[in-house]
Scaffold this motif. Sequence first.
Motif, PDB file in Angstrom:
ATOM      1  N   ASN A 251       0.829  -1.200   0.000  1.00  0.00           N
ATOM      2  CA  ASN A 251       0.000   0.000   0.000  1.00  0.00           C
ATOM      3  C   ASN A 251       0.866   1.253   0.000  1.00  0.00           C
ATOM      4  O   ASN A 251       0.634   2.207  -0.757  1.00  0.00           O
ATOM      5  N   THR A 252       1.900   1.256   0.837  1.00  0.00           N
ATOM      6  CA  THR A 252       2.808   2.402   0.924  1.00  0.00           C
ATOM      7  C   THR A 252       3.622   2.554  -0.356  1.00  0.00           C
ATOM      8  O   THR A 252       3.819   3.665  -0.860  1.00  0.00           O
ATOM      9  N   ARG A 253       4.088   1.449  -0.896  1.00  0.00           N
ATOM     10  CA  ARG A 253       4.912   1.489  -2.108  1.00  0.00           C
ATOM     11  C   ARG A 253       4.127   2.044  -3.283  1.00  0.00           C
ATOM     12  O   ARG A 253       4.651   2.804  -4.096  1.00  0.00           O
ATOM     13  N   GLU A 254       2.858   1.688  -3.373  1.00  0.00           N
ATOM     14  CA  GLU A 254       2.031   2.192  -4.471  1.00  0.00           C
ATOM     15  C   GLU A 254       1.837   3.700  -4.386  1.00  0.00           C
ATOM     16  O   GLU A 254       1.636   4.358  -5.411  1.00  0.00           O
ATOM     17  N   ARG A 255       1.898   4.259  -3.188  1.00  0.00           N
ATOM     18  CA  ARG A 255       1.746   5.708  -3.034  1.00  0.00           C
ATOM     19  C   ARG A 255       3.040   6.461  -3.285  1.00  0.00           C
ATOM     20  O   ARG A 255       3.043   7.684  -3.399  1.00  0.00           O
ATOM     21  N   SER A 256       4.159   5.741  -3.315  1.00  0.00           N
ATOM     22  CA  SER A 256       5.462   6.396  -3.430  1.00  0.00           C
ATOM     23  C   SER A 256       5.791   6.703  -4.877  1.00  0.00           C
ATOM     24  O   SER A 256       5.501   5.924  -5.790  1.00  0.00           O
ATOM     25  N   GLN A 257       6.436   7.845  -5.069  1.00  0.00           N
ATOM     26  CA  GLN A 257       6.867   8.224  -6.414  1.00  0.00           C
ATOM     27  C   GLN A 257       8.094   7.437  -6.839  1.00  0.00           C
ATOM     28  O   GLN A 257       8.291   7.158  -8.013  1.00  0.00           O
ATOM     29  N   TRP A 258       8.966   7.072  -5.867  1.00  0.00           N
ATOM     30  CA  TRP A 258      10.220   6.403  -6.186  1.00  0.00           C
ATOM     31  C   TRP A 258      10.069   4.905  -5.966  1.00  0.00           C
ATOM     32  O   TRP A 258       9.816   4.462  -4.860  1.00  0.00           O
ATOM     33  N   GLN A 259      10.197   4.123  -7.029  1.00  0.00           N
ATOM     34  CA  GLN A 259      10.077   2.674  -6.922  1.00  0.00           C
ATOM     35  C   GLN A 259      11.249   2.028  -7.652  1.00  0.00           C
ATOM     36  O   GLN A 259      11.366   2.117  -8.873  1.00  0.00           O
ATOM     37  N   PHE A 260      12.117   1.392  -6.888  1.00  0.00           N
ATOM     38  CA  PHE A 260      13.278   0.717  -7.461  1.00  0.00           C
ATOM     39  C   PHE A 260      13.167  -0.758  -7.117  1.00  0.00           C
ATOM     40  O   PHE A 260      12.513  -1.521  -7.823  1.00  0.00           O
ATOM     41  N   GLU A 261      13.728  -1.184  -6.013  1.00  0.00           N
ATOM     42  CA  GLU A 261      13.588  -2.571  -5.591  1.00  0.00           C
ATOM     43  C   GLU A 261      12.215  -2.801  -4.952  1.00  0.00           C
ATOM     44  O   GLU A 261      11.609  -1.877  -4.406  1.00  0.00           O
ATOM     45  N   GLU A 262      11.721  -4.038  -5.042  1.00  0.00           N
ATOM     46  CA  GLU A 262      10.490  -4.417  -4.346  1.00  0.00           C
ATOM     47  C   GLU A 262      10.851  -5.411  -3.260  1.00  0.00           C
ATOM     48  O   GLU A 262      11.298  -6.526  -3.533  1.00  0.00           O
ATOM     49  N   LEU A 263      10.670  -5.001  -2.014  1.00  0.00           N
ATOM     50  CA  LEU A 263      11.071  -5.828  -0.881  1.00  0.00           C
ATOM     51  C   LEU A 263      10.150  -7.034  -0.726  1.00  0.00           C
ATOM     52  O   LEU A 263       9.018  -7.035  -1.215  1.00  0.00           O
ATOM     53  N   THR A 264      10.642  -8.053  -0.056  1.00  0.00           N
ATOM     54  CA  THR A 264       9.945  -9.325   0.082  1.00  0.00           C
ATOM     55  C   THR A 264       9.663  -9.611   1.554  1.00  0.00           C
ATOM     56  O   THR A 264      10.278  -9.008   2.449  1.00  0.00           O
ATOM     57  N   PRO A 265       8.766 -10.566   1.842  1.00  0.00           N
ATOM     58  CA  PRO A 265       8.583 -10.969   3.239  1.00  0.00           C
ATOM     59  C   PRO A 265       9.895 -11.430   3.876  1.00  0.00           C
ATOM     60  O   PRO A 265      10.140 -11.162   5.060  1.00  0.00           O
ATOM     61  N   ALA A 266      10.749 -12.103   3.072  1.00  0.00           N
ATOM     62  CA  ALA A 266      12.027 -12.584   3.607  1.00  0.00           C
ATOM     63  C   ALA A 266      12.954 -11.438   3.976  1.00  0.00           C
ATOM     64  O   ALA A 266      13.815 -11.599   4.852  1.00  0.00           O
ATOM     65  N   TYR A 267      12.803 -10.284   3.342  1.00  0.00           N
ATOM     66  CA  TYR A 267      13.603  -9.122   3.735  1.00  0.00           C
ATOM     67  C   TYR A 267      13.209  -8.658   5.137  1.00  0.00           C
ATOM     68  O   TYR A 267      14.058  -8.486   6.017  1.00  0.00           O
ATOM     69  N   PHE A 268      11.912  -8.464   5.348  1.00  0.00           N
ATOM     70  CA  PHE A 268      11.449  -7.946   6.644  1.00  0.00           C
ATOM     71  C   PHE A 268      11.765  -8.921   7.773  1.00  0.00           C
ATOM     72  O   PHE A 268      12.272  -8.521   8.829  1.00  0.00           O
ATOM     73  N   SER A 269      11.471 -10.201   7.563  1.00  0.00           N
ATOM     74  CA  SER A 269      11.758 -11.180   8.615  1.00  0.00           C
ATOM     75  C   SER A 269      13.257 -11.412   8.746  1.00  0.00           C
ATOM     76  O   SER A 269      13.770 -11.639   9.845  1.00  0.00           O
ATOM     77  N   GLY A 270      13.995 -11.327   7.622  1.00  0.00           N
ATOM     78  CA  GLY A 270      15.434 -11.581   7.647  1.00  0.00           C
ATOM     79  C   GLY A 270      16.208 -10.531   8.416  1.00  0.00           C
ATOM     80  O   GLY A 270      17.169 -10.857   9.121  1.00  0.00           O
ATOM     81  N   ILE A 271      15.826  -9.271   8.287  1.00  0.00           N
ATOM     82  CA  ILE A 271      16.487  -8.219   9.065  1.00  0.00           C
ATOM     83  C   ILE A 271      16.347  -8.513  10.554  1.00  0.00           C
ATOM     84  O   ILE A 271      17.312  -8.429  11.329  1.00  0.00           O
ATOM     85  N   LEU A 272      15.147  -8.877  10.985  1.00  0.00           N
ATOM     86  CA  LEU A 272      14.922  -9.181  12.397  1.00  0.00           C
ATOM     87  C   LEU A 272      15.676 -10.429  12.838  1.00  0.00           C
ATOM     88  O   LEU A 272      16.193 -10.489  13.963  1.00  0.00           O
ATOM     89  N   ASP A 273      15.764 -11.416  11.970  1.00  0.00           N
ATOM     90  CA  ASP A 273      16.432 -12.672  12.335  1.00  0.00           C
ATOM     91  C   ASP A 273      17.948 -12.522  12.380  1.00  0.00           C
ATOM     92  O   ASP A 273      18.607 -13.008  13.305  1.00  0.00           O
TER      93      ASP A 273
END
Length: 392
Positions: A251-273
Amino acid sequence: MLQIAPDRFHPIPGASQTAPGLLVTHVAGSIREIGREAWNACFPGQVEDFDCLLAIEEAGIAGFTWRYVTVLADDRVVAAMPAFLCPYPLDTTLEAGLLKRGVHRIRQIFPSFLTLRLACLGSPCTETGVAGFHPDVPEYLHETLFSKLLDGFERQATVEGCSLLGLKDIAGPTALEFTAPLSKRGYAAIDGMPTAWLDIDFDTIDAYMSRLSGGTRKDMRRKLKSFGGVRVEIRTDFGDLLPRVMELYRNTRERSQWQFEELTPAYFSGILDHMKGRTFCCLYFVGTRLLAANLLVHDEGTLIDKFFCMDGEEGRPYNLYFLSWFTNLRYCLDHGLHRYQSGQAYYENKVRLGSKLTSNSMFFRHRNPVLQAVLRLASPLLSADETSGQHQ
């Protein structure tokens, strides 16, 4: 202090053994090949260290291939920098408008229009591009070692068929330090999006508020009343809420003007892990419904806001972006952190709330000198506007 003869070069990509004092460049396909201790030794004081880059590498971000360029002396890593390869649409940083819509229409017929294969030093997922040097290397050798990093990077880019070379988000002081070797190689510079940060040199939220303008103080006090209807949870994992967090992210990414990489669930969980003890997420609920999530990383002194995502329709009436700002400041005060780094974009609110901006530069070079000349002429259109971005 490590002694290196600056004129003793041996450009053999991938070599693992070196003669005493001989500098060798090596490009690895995984940061695991280099190792945590060797990598982090070159990046003292960097929050986004080996574990952060490993989480990014293992996140499965579509379209990106990761590389790690190092310089070795006597089998010891003395300089290092991450890199990535990807197809790069040249209109990525164009502002929304007639030109960008025209490119999009053409791309519907010719998908590769204005898209080049890019090799870039830095990372699409870190705050800035940083060249790391072992503390035993004297500062006067940094430029020499940086040139060696460029040697290895450029050779690897040739092997992998990349026509466009770049360096992403090089902070102002570093950009000035390495302008000479980059200019000699034909790189052109364009403005990137600056990094916003706030020194936590106050003891209380009230002391912080006293520094804001009268109008801003009044507005913030009104917005902070929303805390009465919002429940904030600080967690070290997303658990079964990860699918909802990804909804908020999209939802946030769709509102953003700048779109380069598209993050994944593994990114969010991986940072925490991978960064346990140095990362957490703040979750913002109204009733039982999760309306915003904020991923943050830190060390002993700095808190970095990696990503704030929010349900734009349901979350905005609760002023969740501003609630997250004050939640993060309170975390800094409670844990003795001295800097809050809130990243790129949305500058109007950040400056209004007391942040300062550090400039970043991007550098690029096309292997074809004619196309490089064209890109230089077009670069004012392709540079990121330092004050643009949709407000949360």
